[in-house]
Design an enzyme around this catalytic site. Sequence first.
Site, PDB file in Angstrom:
ATOM      1  CG  HIS A  28      44.530  15.484  61.467  1.00 45.87           C
ATOM      2  ND1 HIS A  28      44.601  14.918  62.708  1.00 45.87           N
ATOM      3  CD2 HIS A  28      44.199  16.787  61.661  1.00 45.87           C
ATOM      4  CE1 HIS A  28      44.331  15.823  63.629  1.00 45.87           C
ATOM      5  NE2 HIS A  28      44.084  16.965  63.031  1.00 45.87           N
ATOM      6  CB  SER A  74      53.081  15.003  62.461  1.00 45.27           C
ATOM      7  OG  SER A  74      53.074  16.093  61.572  1.00 45.27           O
ATOM      8  CE  LYS A  75      46.167  19.171  64.728  1.00 46.89           C
ATOM      9  NZ  LYS A  75      45.497  20.458  64.991  1.00 46.89           N
ATOM     10  NE  ARG A  76      50.130  21.274  59.394  1.00 51.07           N
ATOM     11  CZ  ARG A  76      48.854  21.470  59.622  1.00 51.07           C
ATOM     12  NH1 ARG A  76      47.958  20.655  59.111  1.00 51.07           N
ATOM     13  NH2 ARG A  76      48.446  22.472  60.386  1.00 51.07           N
ATOM     14  CE  LYS A  77      55.711  11.485  60.646  1.00 52.75           C
ATOM     15  NZ  LYS A  77      56.087  10.254  61.356  1.00 52.75           N
TER      16      LYS A  77
END
Length: 1589
Positions: free
Chosen positions: A1123, A1348-1351
């Site tokens: 990311h 957020s890393k997951r976005k």
Amino acid sequence: MVAMDLAQFAEPNKKRIKLSSPDISQFQNGSIISLKLQNFVTYTLAEFQMSPSLNMIIGPNGSGKSTVVCAICLGLAGKTEYLGRASDASSYIKNGCPFAIVEIILKDDKDICTIKRRLVREKKNGGTEYWLNGEHCSEQSIRKYVRSKNIQLDNLCQFLSQERVEKFAALKPILLLHETIRVIDDKLLILLEDLKVLQENELNVAKEIEVGQKRLDDLLKQKETLDENVRSMKEYELKNEALRENQLLLPYVYLKDHKEKLETYKQDYKDAKNQLKLLIKKKSNFKGIIEVIQNNKETIDEKITDTEHLLQKKKTQAEQYITDLQKIRDEITKKQKQIQYYQDRTKLIKEKMKSTKESLDSKRQDLKKIILPERTIFDEVSKRRNDIIIDQESKRQAISDITNRAHSIDIQITKIKERIQRKKNSQTNYDKLDLLDNPNRRDLQPVRDAMHEIRGRSRDESADWGKNLLGPPLITISAKEPSFAPYISATIPYSSEIAITVASEEAFQKYAPTILDHNAVNLRKISNNELQPPVERSELINHYGFEGYLSDFITGDKRVLQMLREFHRIHMIPVSRKPMTDAQLELALRPQANGKPLFNQIIHGDTLITVNVSQTNQIYKRTRNIERSNNSQFYASSVMSDEMKASINREIEDMNQQLKSYSEKLEEQINEKNETSHELKEMGRQFDQLNVELKRLNDIRIQHSKLDNDCKLLEEKLQKYDADSKKDVRTKIDAIKKEISQDLQKELKLAELMVSQVSEYCTLEEKHINQQAEHFKFHNMSISMNQVILSLNNEENILTDEYKSKKEAFDMRKNSKEYHEWKSQIETYDTNVKEKLVKLAEEYDGESNFTLQYINDTIDKLESEISRLNHDASSVKILERVEMDIKQLNDILPNQQKNLAQTKDEMTTKRSTLEPRLDDIIGNISKKFAELFTRVGSAGAIRLSKPDLYSRWEIEILVKFRDNAALKQLDPHTQSGGERAVSTVLYMMALQDFTTAPFRVVDEINQGMDRRNERIVHKAMVENACKEHTSQYFLITPKLLTDLYYHERMRIHCVMAGPWIPNPSKDPEMQRFGETANYVMGPVAVTRQYSSLLSHKHSKKAPVHPTSPVVTRFAPSPTGSLHIGSLRTALYNFLLARNTKGKFILRLEDTDRTRLKHGAEQNIYDTMEWCGLAIDEGPIKQSERTEIYSKYIQVLLENGLAYRCFCSKEKLDASRLDGYDRHCLHLTESEQEEQIKQNEGKYIVRFKAPNKYDSFTDLLHGQVNIQDRKDRIGYDDPVLIKSDGMPTYHFANVIDDHLMGVTHVIRGEEWLPSTPKHIMLYKAYGWTPPKFIHIPLLTSVESDKKLSKRKNDASVIGLQEKGILPEALVNFCALLGWSPPRDVAQKNRECFTLEELSQLFNLDHLTKGNVKVDMSKLLFFNKHFLQKRIDNETQLEELVTIVTPKVSKKFAINNDELLRDRVKLILKDCGHNLNTINDFEEKFSFFFTQPDYSVRSEPTEKFIQSINKESVITILESLGQNVNSSNVDSKINTIKRKFQTSNKNIFQSIRFALSGVVSGAKVHVMLDILGNEESQLRISSAIKYLKSM
């Protein structure tokens, strides 16, 4: 701690050795006898008396031992870069001092030499001054003297400072050879350098010869080509001349052709003239007949009396003749019209026939392909479709009913969830407002209502409500520790606890009336005056014994705290949680000079003392116990009582039951709706299929009928055209002309018969009727003859007109303009040209080729041949230049070959001198190294590698630490840091016997060694350095182990620091204290450091950016896609390495095998490559280095710094909150072995953490002090090795960073809490930690939460898929926590390439605060770099290659060169409107498909409404039928003047017609790309649509 007074050892009654002057005869030429420092770095005044052999300088970190190395370097005029520290010499001056002095005494043959250097702070570059033996001199003079003594400060083998130890360990074998030769015999290095130069010359000359020979071959080939070009050029000139002659001959041919055509015209008009003459002649004959009739009329009238029926017969015959004559005349007219008709339509019929036949063939083929469906199929499909329509309506009604029921249930669920969430929030809400909603505390209801009103008005009306009206202290402040909460409640009256604070007088006047009208609450207005406590806090603590003032232990809204200071003096109430003694209370309550005590209230223990003073200054004390009240809970860290929590939890549980019931009902409705929707969807799919099928059948039937009809019509037309085309028009015309001529003959013959008949009729009339009847008959005959004459007159007029027309055509042709032009052109020819042309004409005429057709064919042929010939006139000049180059090369190449041979001979001579000597030196060094190495390992050797290129000659250090290992070259990947350190120091020792340098300096080379090896190496070093006739040796070390080996020739200099050290500037006899004393064994020297305690206030932060090459690393875990936070970390490490010309390492921290994700590792590689972050070393995987970690964990276990832990997972989970109790720390060896057996060899290893961590310096945040939680019961002993044998992040990270020589660690701020653990690990091994830089967190624009890393927005691969360019993302990430100089940023609009960032990057420009990640800024950069790619022709072609297939697929267009060219044109002209390349298809869809005018964006709809559609129609219709980019401006100006409208309205109207939108590409560009035909079609379609609205 009792201070130590070293002066006692200098008293007369203490035994000591008397000082004497050093014996300089023991020193070698150029070695250092003494070193004296004044105001240098940390030294105020110090003097070192050196040993002629080994000098060991020892002292703790920071004491100044390495300052000796700096002093030797700078004192001998060495460059600061040899130290690897500050580049400015003035930075070595002691803080607060204006100057520094370094004085060095060297052995100079049999005498001494004193070199003195003075540094002055104010002057640039240290303001250096030098003295040589007391005489002032230049820096160059000092350096010249130093070189004469063979002192090589720039040679790592002679002078190795602490900061350059790693550089020496990583020194390339080639450079190691150079440094080794230079320190032994620099003449050999000169020889080697000469050989390198000669070899380079040899290779260059050989290359030049090779290139020259190739050039010669190429030139010879080029000459052959040029010879052919010259021949072709000559042929071109000949043919060009022939072409010119034929072109000049054209007028002659035109005249010849003109003359021939003129003869034809002349013959035509003569024929017309003859025909006219013949007609006139015939007409004259008829005139005579008329005269006869007139003369005999009376006679005929008298004679016709005979028989009536004969007369009638003759009369009928005459009338028949007249009728026939008229028919002949009508036929002639008709045939003349036929001639004209055939002449005009012949060509047209042939063209129509051809196109009709092609159309007929095509339609017949199409007709054959169509299979006509049966009628029954149509009926069946229609019936099925109607049935589905009825069923669909039924299902839709059912879904509507279900939806209504589900919506009602969903509303109930939403309300219950909101109530549950509000209850949950009330348990954790930091503003505590919900705590006021307590049914048992109705007294709090008014203030709660007031706060809700304030928040509502702040949200709906103005934010100033919330800014100026602040909540009551109950919900806006709290105690920093729970134990202070009762104190707050005890000192603040209840009326103020629930009072609303008003921020100013203005706010009070504005808002107070409204609040007081609606709510029964208290208001407190603050004046914001600055308030001071009675005494300073330090005095309160140290003198009076309190912990501080009550205000010190309260946190919350600053303005509410200000209110409490103003109204209740909380800043004047001293607090002590422990009970005070009577003496302390007496001191605190003692009256001052004014008769009043300092404090009106005092809190100590659980007691509140309130002091009142009467008018007579009588002091009254009131004491009361402090108990926890109902309001105390509001100020405690736990803001809610257990009863309230339990009540709320019960309410939540009841609501959850309701929620579950409603959810089940909703699920039933959803399932029912899904089933019905599925059925409806299936019906819809079937309905669509039937519609498609029905349409397909209808289309087939319509298409078949239409094609069949078309074929029949075309067949009829073709038959008709075929019949017409078969007629020979020319023959027909000639035949008709012939028929006309024959009709004329018939007419004449019939007229003659009629004359004969009239004669007979007259005879009969004379016989048959009386004179009157005869007269009537002759009268009729006269009329008939007049008609014949009239017909002949008409014919005469026709022939006359034809004659005149042909005569005029002849005359016009005879004197035509072209005729005179041809004549005039011929007259311009000179005599020579005419003669040539006459000769050429005669030649053509003799061959019967002097025709216009032949001449034109000849010209075309010559032009075609000329176009294929090379007629470049430069070929002749190029040929001359090529021949000159060939001659030059033939002269140069022999000389070069001769020089090459001479160079080779010289190289052979020099090598024969160098190689034996070098082999001998390296052999001796290898023997010495092997001898020394056997003390620490199995085997060692030094090998001279001699490949073909002298520039690649190198020294290889070969080591084998274990018997079962192979003898391998020393490198950072194979050996550990300690092994490399041992090998390096042994190599330095091996040089000792062979070096010619007067002294050698090594600073802290023992880093990374274990204690055993350090002792072994130390002994070998002492033995080696203390031999007779060897170089003087300086060894600097931070530690002195026990049981070390010492030699009588060595001297130890112990550097001490502290206020207890005597000040030699005040006590001169202490300056050489400890110079020679028998404390342990042998002479030991003690050198002192005296530091004055000066406080310095710095006006600005000192620069932290490194000035020498650094080693950085990026160490991601392959647990998911990279990311932008990780990319930023990688980028900053990369930029720092590139900026300082250092090294950038990629290391994968993959020891946590459970979190690894497939493809994550490759994603890291791909992302780094995509962004251009090239690595210098790696990738290195931690999972492949477990042996290294096992080795280093043993060191900690052996030294008691770590211990094995066998506790169960349950016990460890229970201890996470309060810390581990160190149960396993105290296990005996036997107990540990038993646990290992029970756990099948599985255990973890913990680090024994200190009770308090040391503070550390972060280059961004400054001094940082992070400690464990005070309320933790256990210990924070981090795990280093997990039960699976893999290291934890903390352990592997430290080991790898050290072994890889990492100097700077840039990582996220979230790693700050872990840094003290890492630093303690470095100290446990005796290693120097790297420099740390913790960069700020990335947060979202919407909130302050960490990104957020997951976005997908934060994922690099996600951004790449969205069309973000790597250069844009790199630019964007670089500015997330770093900013370039303002002038550079403004000049470049913050847009930088990776190379520019590498040059600009500086740690001093990093920012501390959290960074908002604004993706709109990323799109700005992407748009900038996308335009740069479009402007680059090569990159533009790459973009076209990406976009074209997408456009082809989306719009169903053939992917060919035409489409590619169109895409390229759009990108060049309109690409500046794109944020990403992915926007192309949507942004420019109108270039590939007709716009849908019914789908209008908001701006388009607004435009049409504002200007009205009639105005748009008028503008579009006024453009006309031929609008294009060249004339659109003039048309727009005309429309603007005519209708008094604006340019904006006109442009938007045209854009709407062309694209369906009112903004976007320029009108001229759109017209160019769409073309005239398509543009006109769209304008017409837009007009049609607007009229239909």
